[in-house]
Write a protein that holds these residues in place. Structure first.
Motif, PDB file in Angstrom:
ATOM      1  N   VAL A 173     -25.784  70.513  -5.225  1.00 23.62           N
ATOM      2  CA  VAL A 173     -26.047  71.637  -5.717  1.00 23.62           C
ATOM      3  C   VAL A 173     -27.268  72.170  -5.003  1.00 23.62           C
ATOM      4  CG1 VAL A 173     -27.447  72.432  -7.761  1.00 23.62           C
ATOM      5  CG2 VAL A 173     -25.364  70.969  -8.000  1.00 23.62           C
ATOM      6  N   ALA A 174     -28.190  71.590  -4.463  1.00 18.82           N
ATOM      7  CA  ALA A 174     -29.257  71.944  -3.783  1.00 18.82           C
ATOM      8  C   ALA A 174     -29.004  72.809  -2.369  1.00 18.82           C
ATOM      9  CB  ALA A 174     -30.442  70.745  -3.259  1.00 18.82           C
ATOM     10  N   ILE A 175     -28.140  72.217  -1.699  1.00 24.81           N
ATOM     11  CA  ILE A 175     -27.474  72.788  -0.558  1.00 24.81           C
ATOM     12  C   ILE A 175     -27.039  74.167  -0.989  1.00 24.81           C
ATOM     13  CG2 ILE A 175     -25.622  72.732   1.379  1.00 24.81           C
ATOM     14  CD1 ILE A 175     -26.124  69.712   1.258  1.00 24.81           C
ATOM     15  N   THR A 176     -25.994  74.137  -1.873  1.00 24.44           N
ATOM     16  CA  THR A 176     -25.378  75.519  -2.437  1.00 24.44           C
ATOM     17  C   THR A 176     -26.453  76.403  -2.684  1.00 24.44           C
ATOM     18  OG1 THR A 176     -23.582  73.932  -3.148  1.00 24.44           O
ATOM     19  CG2 THR A 176     -23.749  76.231  -3.959  1.00 24.44           C
ATOM     20  N   TYR A 177     -27.294  75.960  -3.634  1.00 26.50           N
ATOM     21  CA  TYR A 177     -28.328  76.972  -4.196  1.00 26.50           C
ATOM     22  C   TYR A 177     -29.197  77.735  -2.931  1.00 26.50           C
ATOM     23  CZ  TYR A 177     -32.454  78.755  -6.871  1.00 26.50           C
ATOM     24  OH  TYR A 177     -33.118  79.544  -7.369  1.00 26.50           O
ATOM     25  N   PHE A 178     -29.704  76.778  -2.150  1.00 27.14           N
ATOM     26  CA  PHE A 178     -30.541  77.263  -1.037  1.00 27.14           C
ATOM     27  C   PHE A 178     -29.715  77.961   0.002  1.00 27.14           C
ATOM     28  CE2 PHE A 178     -34.286  76.360  -2.268  1.00 27.14           C
ATOM     29  CZ  PHE A 178     -34.473  74.692  -2.812  1.00 27.14           C
ATOM     30  N   VAL A 196     -26.421  66.223  -7.110  1.00 24.95           N
ATOM     31  CA  VAL A 196     -27.866  66.913  -6.768  1.00 24.95           C
ATOM     32  C   VAL A 196     -28.244  67.341  -5.366  1.00 24.95           C
ATOM     33  CG1 VAL A 196     -30.231  66.483  -6.691  1.00 24.95           C
ATOM     34  CG2 VAL A 196     -29.031  65.471  -8.787  1.00 24.95           C
ATOM     35  N   VAL A 197     -27.644  66.777  -4.360  1.00 28.82           N
ATOM     36  CA  VAL A 197     -27.827  67.061  -2.932  1.00 28.82           C
ATOM     37  C   VAL A 197     -26.903  68.211  -2.757  1.00 28.82           C
ATOM     38  CG1 VAL A 197     -27.510  66.401  -0.778  1.00 28.82           C
ATOM     39  CG2 VAL A 197     -28.666  64.944  -2.309  1.00 28.82           C
ATOM     40  N   THR A 221     -29.380  82.369  -9.760  1.00 30.33           N
ATOM     41  CA  THR A 221     -29.843  81.990 -11.023  1.00 30.33           C
ATOM     42  C   THR A 221     -29.513  83.030 -12.210  1.00 30.33           C
ATOM     43  OG1 THR A 221     -32.082  83.484 -10.569  1.00 30.33           O
ATOM     44  CG2 THR A 221     -32.005  80.870 -10.547  1.00 30.33           C
TER      45      THR A 221
END
Lengths: 289, 414, 242
Positions: free
Chosen positions: A149-154, A146-147, A289
């Motif tokens: 993915v969040a890092i990559t997304y942001f 989760v961490v 997205t």
């Protein structure tokens, strides 16, 4: 229902590793159009490096970073020596990557052996929450993913580098006119994707044993996940991973256990027939997205 | 060109003459060529290694004691070891090489699946003796196939018939576990790899359990599985009294800790795991765990001959794998073969050797009673079953269980 | 002082030669134009100067530094900024993101934010549409955005590739004013490539005529306007005073 909940939670951890792989594949393909079939072997090498370090007495979480670094270097070398020459001929790159995967498998077999490798559970705790047994390490795997993915997304949506990356993907020449060193971004994304694979390998071996052949199994799922979500779409890889995770849980609980691999592939085929561009739509480049 | 051919012709003639005229050599020791086909790599490496280790131990012992006296000659065993990589094609190729190119008198192996049957199709016609521990051979051994001139006449099964082994195992497991459980176990789940051997072995074991009053669910997993959690979760949902892990020791050692993590069952049976390995790896469970050995356990309380054997076995460099006891399926038979050769007085009389073996009673390590081959070339001996006290790694209690007199209902024997 | 010096430049795509023996200069803060019909090799020339294309022969010097083989992303750091043909706005990104991308190579991040505000005040339409995606703007608006984006890099020379293409006369007038400001307010030289001579002849100080990849005429704009070749090539298109 209790048991199915248990299956879902178990599947989340495996889905997490698949998501890491899928994200790497989709990023690399999205930016550079590189199809790296050896990506599964990158994961396997990550797992093996973790094994070597843990067997030598290194703490698992440190070994995990060691694996990420090692596979990052591997990715860098592969990009600089092989893939940079095939950017304009992606088919050649694909064929070379198949050769690379065979080479990596055999190197590992020669250096270690074919027997499966495992490490003791780094946490060895089981939490019992509401009648469901949650193996601590599996929860950690999900948390770490989760961490990441969040890092990559942001990173892709907000950071300066993410914007530059999306620009490079959208129009390489114009991006260069902005001063963006597009080739370096290709290398950078390749390294990042490889690091994700290394992390995936470390997390996988923390859950169950791996063999030098684990990569071949993983790569199929990685591509399935990227294709289901839309090739080039990072959010899509996450959605694809969750879909496969759900399918895994269902098939493990209600299907024929001998056919576990088959079910997820059938689902992928069905989704691609009904929606060829993937659930969230593939792009010519990494999108959030 | 013509000159060269002339020289060549003369040279060959000279050699031939020399060969004819040279005195016959009464070499002090002759070689008895014996082949070993085993999995030194691949998924069956744990069992395969034991065959090789046992063969080397036996050959060394025999050669150090002076070799085998056959007629006027003394033979020393020369082993030709081939890795079959847990692959049937490699097995067949190895057998062909050993039989046709090297000319072995006998082959030991395999422990893997029904490769032994594939191998027998090569050894049989060549009149090469074959000693296989694999009980799947048993499905092919019958009066017709072992008759003189038939393809299995030279093959010997060194492991009891599967229904015997399953019967004694099932009985032993239930008798050891039942007193340690709060309620009488009635629901058993058998977890087995979905390949040929798994299907064959589990079919007999399931019938044996049912004959002992158990309701049995058979669950199969893809052979290369390393993540057993999904399938174990499903089994947990079946609420079993005992989960029986069958038959690959390495898979069992992966699956069992995963099962314990999520408390799948109140009791477990681990097939193919010696107590010695359980202790060595410091495995622990909060519930009783039973193990069986083929045929005698390494690590449980012992007979002195068996202890002595294992001490020498590991001293010879054998690795402490999960199925070290499997080596016993091969060791004693080297001595039986040697004895038969001495009795017959010639290494070129395989039919005579077969007859000698069928009449022989041999007291070896593997069994407290002498080994005897029945008319279908099969031995019979007991199975040892052990149970470990919960929360310990080495507090074992073992029992020897004799095989049942007849196959259970629904089991065709073999 | 000569800012840009191109000498005997030759360009090609594979076996096809495009430019031959092109020599030109642009001084500090000068507005120079390159005119020529379709297919003359104007865009190729700009691509070579901007660093997107490696020249086959000849040299390019900028600020007395050899930049012949300098790739585009590094040329930006030297102050060579190109606004490409067709504007090439990043359609999926907002106006603001486009502007910021123009300043990618700059290290002074605070000043970049100041410049964004500056661009928005100079080009009102950008302030109005700051959150809109690039693809939602009209042709004229995109052109303004493209130039603003180029200015964000604080260019020393701004290469404009056919900016008036597809614009209405009113917008071309606005464009003229902007180009004059690039020289006056933003203190940058301009190298303007156009097929349609209308805009170029009213805003440039000097010009070159490109035909079949070669320079066939050059000189101050007043001379070029009356040049016989110009008349022949741009039959009916030369404006009679503005």
């Amino acid at each position: 229902m209790d048991i199915f909940l248990q299956q879902l939670i178990n599947s989340l951890s495996v889905a997490s590793v698949t998501i890491l792989i899928g994200m790497g594949i989709t990023l690399i393909f999205g930016l550079a159009g590189i199809v790296n079939f050896a990506h599964g072997e990158f994961l396997m090498v990550g797992g093996m490096v973790t094994w070597l370090l843990v067997m030598a007495g290194v703490n698992f979480f440190i070994a995990m970073f060691g694996a990420m670094a090692a596979v990052g270097v591997l990715g860098y070398v592969a990009e600089r020596t092989l893939f940079r020459f095939t950017l304009n001929r992606p088919m050649n790159g694909f064929i070379m990557s198949i050769g690379l995967s065979v080479i990596l498998q055999n190197v590992v077999i020669k250096a270690l052996n074919e027997v499966q490798k495992s490490i003791p559970d780094p946490i060895a705790k089981v939490w019992v929450i509401g009648g469901v047994d949650i193996i601590a390490m599996r929860a950690i795997v999900v948390a770490i993913t989760v961490v990441v993915v969040a890092i990559t997304y942001f990173g892709i949506t907000r950071s300066r580098y993410g914007v530059a990356l999306r620009a490079s993907v959208s129009d390489q020449d114009t991006a260069a006119l902005m001063g963006i060193p597009v080739r370096r971004y290709v290398t950078g994304v390749f390294i990042y994707g490889s690091v994700l694979a290394g992390l995936g390998g470390a997390l996988m071996i923390a859950l169950f044993p791996i063999t030098p052949f684990t990569g071949s199994v993983v790569i199929i799922r990685g591509f399935a996940v990227s294709l289901i979500g839309g090739l080039g779409n990072v959010g899509g890889a996450v959605v694809g991973g969750l879909v496969l995770g759900l399918v895994d849980a269902l098939s493990a609980q209600y299907g024929y256990p001998q056919w576990t691999d088959a079910y997820s592939l059938v689902v992928m085929i069905v989704i691609l027939i009904l929606r060829p561009q993937g659930l969230l739509g593939g792009t010519l480049g990494p999108r959030a997205t | 060109m013509k000159r060269l051919r002339l020289k060549l012709g003369l040279g060959i003639a000279a050699l031939g003459l020399f060969g004819v005229l040279s005195p016959p050599s009464h070499a002090a020791d002759k070689d008895l060529k014996i082949g070993v086909v085993a999995a030194e790599s691949g998924s069956f490496v744990s069992a395969g290694n034991t065959i090789v280790a046992a063969a080397k131990l036996a050959a060394t012992k025999i050669n150090d004691a002076g070799g085998i006296k056959v007629g006027n000659d003394t033979y020393k065993i020369k082993l030709y070891i081939r890795d079959n990589r847990t692959d049937v094609n490699v097995t067949v190729a190895a057998a062909l090489e050993l039989v046709n190119d090297i000319g072995v008198s006998a082959i030991w192996g395999t422990e893997t699946h029904d490769y032994s049957i594939a191998m027998a199709k090569i050894t049989g016609p060549a009149k090469v003796l074959q000693f296989s521990g694999n009980s799947s051979l048993g499905s092919a051994l019958n009066a017709k196939s072992v008759a003189p001139g038939a393809w299995l006449h030279y093959a010997f099964q060194t492991e009891p018939q599967e229904w015997q082994r399953s019967g004694s195992t099932a009985k032993g497991v239930l008798s050891l576990l039942t007193p340690m459980l709060a309620t009488k176990p009635v629901h058993s789940v058998v977890l087995v790899g979905n390949d040929a051997t798994g299907q064959y072995l589990s079919s007999h074991y399931v019938k044996a359990l049912e004959a002992d009053g158990q309701t049995v669910d058979l669950v199969k997993y893809p052979p290369d599985t390393t993540d057993f959690l999904p399938i174990l979760t499903r089994i947990k949902g079946m609420k079993p009294d005992i989960v029986h892990f069958w038959y690959n020791g390495d898979s069992t050692l992966t699956a069992f800790p995963q099962a314990e993590q999520i408390h799948v069952a109140p009791a477990y049976f681990l097939f193919g795991v010696d107590p010695g390995i359980y202790a060595q790896r410091n495995l622990k469970a909060t519930v009783p765990v039973a193990m069986s050995c083929v045929p005698e356990c390494w690590g449980g309380p012992k007979r002195p001959e068996v202890d002595d054997y294992f001490t020498k076995y590991f001293a010879s460099g054998a690795s402490k794998g999960p199925q070290s006891s499997v080596s016993l399926l091969y060791y004693d038979y080297f001595f039986m073969y040697a004895k038969a050769l001495t009795q017959v007085g010639s290494v070129d009389n395989p039919d005579g050797v077969v007859d000698a073996l069928l009449k022989m009673q041999y007291q070896g390590v593997v069994s407290p009673v002498p080994l005897v081959f029945n008319a279908n070339h099969q031995v019979t001996f007991a199975t040892e079953v052990c149970v470990v006290k919960p929360n310990t790694s080495d507090d074992f209690h073992c029992a020897t269980e004799q095989p049942p007199p007849a196959p259970p209902p629904g089991d065709a024997g073999g | 002082m000569t800012l840009l010096q191109v000498e005997h430049l030759g360009t090609a795509y594979g076996p096809v030669t495009v430019n031959r023996d092109v020599s030109l200069t642009v001084g500090q803060n000068e507005i120079v134009t390159i005119l020529g019909p379709n297919g003359a090799g104007k865009s190729t020339l700009l691509r070579a100067i901007s660093g997107l294309l490696k020249p086959r022969s000849g040299s390019i010097r900028f600020d007395d530094r050899d930049v012949t083989n300098t790739p585009a992303d590094r040329a930006v750091g030297l102050g060579i900024i190109m606004v490409p043909e067709g504007r090439k706005i990043f359609a999926d990104m907002t106006v603001r993101e486009n502007l910021r991308l123009g300043a990618y190579a700059r290290k002074d991040r605070d000043a970049v934010e100041e410049d964004v505000k500056l661009m928005e005040s100079y080009f009102e339409i950008l302030a109005q549409k700051r959150g809109a995606k690039g693809g939602e703007l009209s042709g004229g608006q995109q052109q303004m955005l493209a130039i603003a984006r180029g200015l964000m890099a604080r260019p020393r020379i701004l290469l404009l590739d056919e900016p008036s293409l597809g614009l209405s006369p009113k917008l071309v007038k606005d464009l003229r004013a902007v180009i004059m400001d690039v020289k006056k307010t933003f203190a940058s030289a301009v190298l303007l490539v156009e097929q349609n001579a209308g805009l170029a002849l009213t805003v440039a100080e000097r010009g070159y005529l490109l035909h079949n990849g070669r320079i066939v005429a050059s000189g101050p704009i007043s001379e070029l306007r009356d040049d016989r070749l110009m008349r022949d090539l741009y039959l009916g298109n030369t404006p009679q005073g503005h």
